[in-house]
Design an enzyme around this catalytic site. Sequence first.
Site, mmCIF file in Angstrom:
data_model
loop_
_atom_site.group_PDB
_atom_site.id
_atom_site.type_symbol
_atom_site.label_atom_id
_atom_site.label_comp_id
_atom_site.label_asym_id
_atom_site.label_seq_id
_atom_site.Cartn_x
_atom_site.Cartn_y
_atom_site.Cartn_z
ATOM 1 N N ARG A 45 8.350 -11.965 16.729
ATOM 2 C CA ARG A 45 8.433 -12.529 15.368
ATOM 3 C C ARG A 45 9.874 -12.982 15.076
ATOM 4 O O ARG A 45 10.092 -13.924 14.317
ATOM 5 C CB ARG A 45 7.970 -11.509 14.310
ATOM 6 C CG ARG A 45 8.819 -10.263 14.221
ATOM 7 C CD ARG A 45 8.454 -9.377 13.039
ATOM 8 N NE ARG A 45 9.150 -8.087 13.112
ATOM 9 C CZ ARG A 45 9.259 -7.235 12.102
ATOM 10 N NH1 ARG A 45 8.719 -7.535 10.927
ATOM 11 N NH2 ARG A 45 9.888 -6.092 12.248
ATOM 12 N N SER A 61 8.736 -9.560 6.428
ATOM 13 C CA SER A 61 8.162 -9.109 7.698
ATOM 14 C C SER A 61 7.881 -10.239 8.680
ATOM 15 O O SER A 61 7.880 -10.025 9.884
ATOM 16 C CB SER A 61 6.852 -8.359 7.436
ATOM 17 O OG SER A 61 7.087 -7.183 6.691
ATOM 18 N N GLU A 106 -4.142 -14.757 1.473
ATOM 19 C CA GLU A 106 -4.169 -15.487 2.738
ATOM 20 C C GLU A 106 -5.148 -16.663 2.724
ATOM 21 O O GLU A 106 -4.863 -17.731 3.259
ATOM 22 C CB GLU A 106 -4.512 -14.540 3.897
ATOM 23 C CG GLU A 106 -3.340 -13.707 4.386
ATOM 24 C CD GLU A 106 -2.979 -12.547 3.467
ATOM 25 O OE1 GLU A 106 -1.934 -11.907 3.692
ATOM 26 O OE2 GLU A 106 -3.747 -12.258 2.515
ATOM 27 N N PHE A 139 -4.800 -9.732 8.722
ATOM 28 C CA PHE A 139 -5.245 -10.403 7.500
ATOM 29 C C PHE A 139 -5.826 -11.793 7.751
ATOM 30 O O PHE A 139 -6.153 -12.506 6.803
ATOM 31 C CB PHE A 139 -4.104 -10.474 6.482
ATOM 32 C CG PHE A 139 -3.548 -9.120 6.106
ATOM 33 C CD1 PHE A 139 -4.321 -7.971 6.234
ATOM 34 C CD2 PHE A 139 -2.253 -8.991 5.634
ATOM 35 C CE1 PHE A 139 -3.813 -6.718 5.897
ATOM 36 C CE2 PHE A 139 -1.727 -7.744 5.288
ATOM 37 C CZ PHE A 139 -2.506 -6.604 5.421
ATOM 38 N N HIS A 172 2.799 -8.835 13.571
ATOM 39 C CA HIS A 172 2.183 -7.492 13.600
ATOM 40 C C HIS A 172 0.844 -7.587 14.341
ATOM 41 O O HIS A 172 -0.212 -7.292 13.808
ATOM 42 C CB HIS A 172 2.015 -6.949 12.185
ATOM 43 C CG HIS A 172 3.328 -6.711 11.479
ATOM 44 N ND1 HIS A 172 4.258 -7.707 11.314
ATOM 45 C CD2 HIS A 172 3.860 -5.593 10.916
ATOM 46 C CE1 HIS A 172 5.320 -7.228 10.675
ATOM 47 N NE2 HIS A 172 5.107 -5.934 10.437
ATOM 48 N N ASP A 193 1.981 1.684 10.201
ATOM 49 C CA ASP A 193 1.057 1.099 9.225
ATOM 50 C C ASP A 193 -0.375 1.596 9.416
ATOM 51 O O ASP A 193 -1.201 1.493 8.520
ATOM 52 C CB ASP A 193 1.085 -0.438 9.305
ATOM 53 C CG ASP A 193 2.283 -1.014 8.568
ATOM 54 O OD1 ASP A 193 2.968 -0.255 7.869
ATOM 55 O OD2 ASP A 193 2.530 -2.219 8.688
ATOM 56 N N HIS A 247 -4.037 -1.709 9.506
ATOM 57 C CA HIS A 247 -3.178 -2.880 9.717
ATOM 58 C C HIS A 247 -3.033 -3.241 11.195
ATOM 59 O O HIS A 247 -2.280 -4.150 11.536
ATOM 60 C CB HIS A 247 -1.781 -2.625 9.134
ATOM 61 C CG HIS A 247 -1.740 -2.691 7.636
ATOM 62 N ND1 HIS A 247 -2.620 -1.990 6.848
ATOM 63 C CD2 HIS A 247 -0.936 -3.377 6.786
ATOM 64 C CE1 HIS A 247 -2.344 -2.235 5.569
ATOM 65 N NE2 HIS A 247 -1.333 -3.077 5.508
ATOM 66 N N ARG A 254 5.613 -7.144 16.172
ATOM 67 C CA ARG A 254 6.549 -6.507 15.235
ATOM 68 C C ARG A 254 7.651 -5.804 16.029
ATOM 69 O O ARG A 254 8.812 -5.776 15.627
ATOM 70 C CB ARG A 254 5.798 -5.482 14.379
ATOM 71 C CG ARG A 254 6.727 -4.714 13.439
ATOM 72 C CD ARG A 254 6.099 -3.394 13.033
ATOM 73 N NE ARG A 254 6.926 -2.679 12.063
ATOM 74 C CZ ARG A 254 6.726 -1.427 11.717
ATOM 75 N NH1 ARG A 254 5.744 -0.729 12.258
ATOM 76 N NH2 ARG A 254 7.510 -0.838 10.844
#
Length: 404
Positions: free
Chosen positions: A94, A121, A148, A174, A198, A206, A210, A257
Amino acid sequence: SNPLGVEEVKLTKEFYKYPTEPPFFVPDDALAHFRECVERGEEMESAWSTKFETYAKKNSVLAGEFQAVLAKELPNGWDAELPVFTPKDSLATRVSASQAEAAIAKKVWFLFGGSADLNESTFTDIKDGGDFERGNYDGRNPHFGIREHGMCSILNGLALHGGFIPYGSSFLCFTDYARGAIRLAALMELQVVFVFTHDSIGVGEDGPTHEPIEHLASLRAIPHLTVFRPGDANEAVEAWRTVMTHTQGPVLLALSRQKVPTLDRTKMAPASGARRGGYVISETQGRPADIILLGSGSELSLVVDAKAKLEDKGKSVRVVSMPSENIFEQQDQAYRDSVLPPAIRRRLAVEAGATMSWYRWVGLDGDIIGMTTYGASGKSEEVMKHFGFTVDNVVERALKLLAR
């Protein structure tokens, strides 16, 4: 729902006192009313063209830029400042992807997007780009809010209008909320960029809610959607190169992540191989491989390190990086066979997600280290170890496969 049928249509027309013959009757006044659209449209188009021609005479450079953008042409030197990473850079993808995006954004003003309120994030905001909001329409960072589906629908609208390469970002889990909009982007083959971070159980603390499991496999199954999960920093740069040059259909980046090692490209194949979806990054010299190890994303380094340990045990190993199954499957048979020779049946794939999409590449004699359950809450490295994503487990499973 079923069509009314001939008799029902006739009865409906009779009820509304509408002519039943001919079967498809258009009254003259209705036809005349709708035909007005043609004339009105021609007038509007002509007015727009005149206005644009006047503008172009005064602002030839900007007018040319505008037309080039609508034609999906990239400016010269758009990729001139893309970063090159060395083994000393241990970065989450990321982060490395964010640096690639920033280098492109400097050159490409029409790269436009933001996050579903998660920039802390996803790192996708354009630095010093300003907020896009009422009264500040030259801002480059729109705020989509925590929604989203709404975000991805807006991206689709921007792409349909033309003149932008729109992107949006959130957590991979998500995509569940945005699937309708992602699917429609694919159905319409829009140039939209979905940046989802992530991307695995590497999310750690998380917890299972998640931590995406089935998401990579199910997204790869969407026709015209290109999923790209880079294995190190230089593959993350190639992921953004793909985003900019892939005009037919959306690209989804799945980014880590947690930090991942940057592979030493002086000893391995260049990351440009990622443009073909899958490529050989290293192999034992001097004899054919006994086994092929395949990896994607944060698990790529595991198969790279396992190769050395297997060589210590006298095994000959080929390592294949597969950042995009979607791109790899579009390559011709000769190229796919050069990466995964049909004669080498022992193949082990490693990815911290559902195993479903990997069976095509490992075949009936292969094996997969993947996820068959939900994740767990804990430190990233502990969760990875708990589910078998370690070099030692890769070596052990490879040896079992070779002993069959």
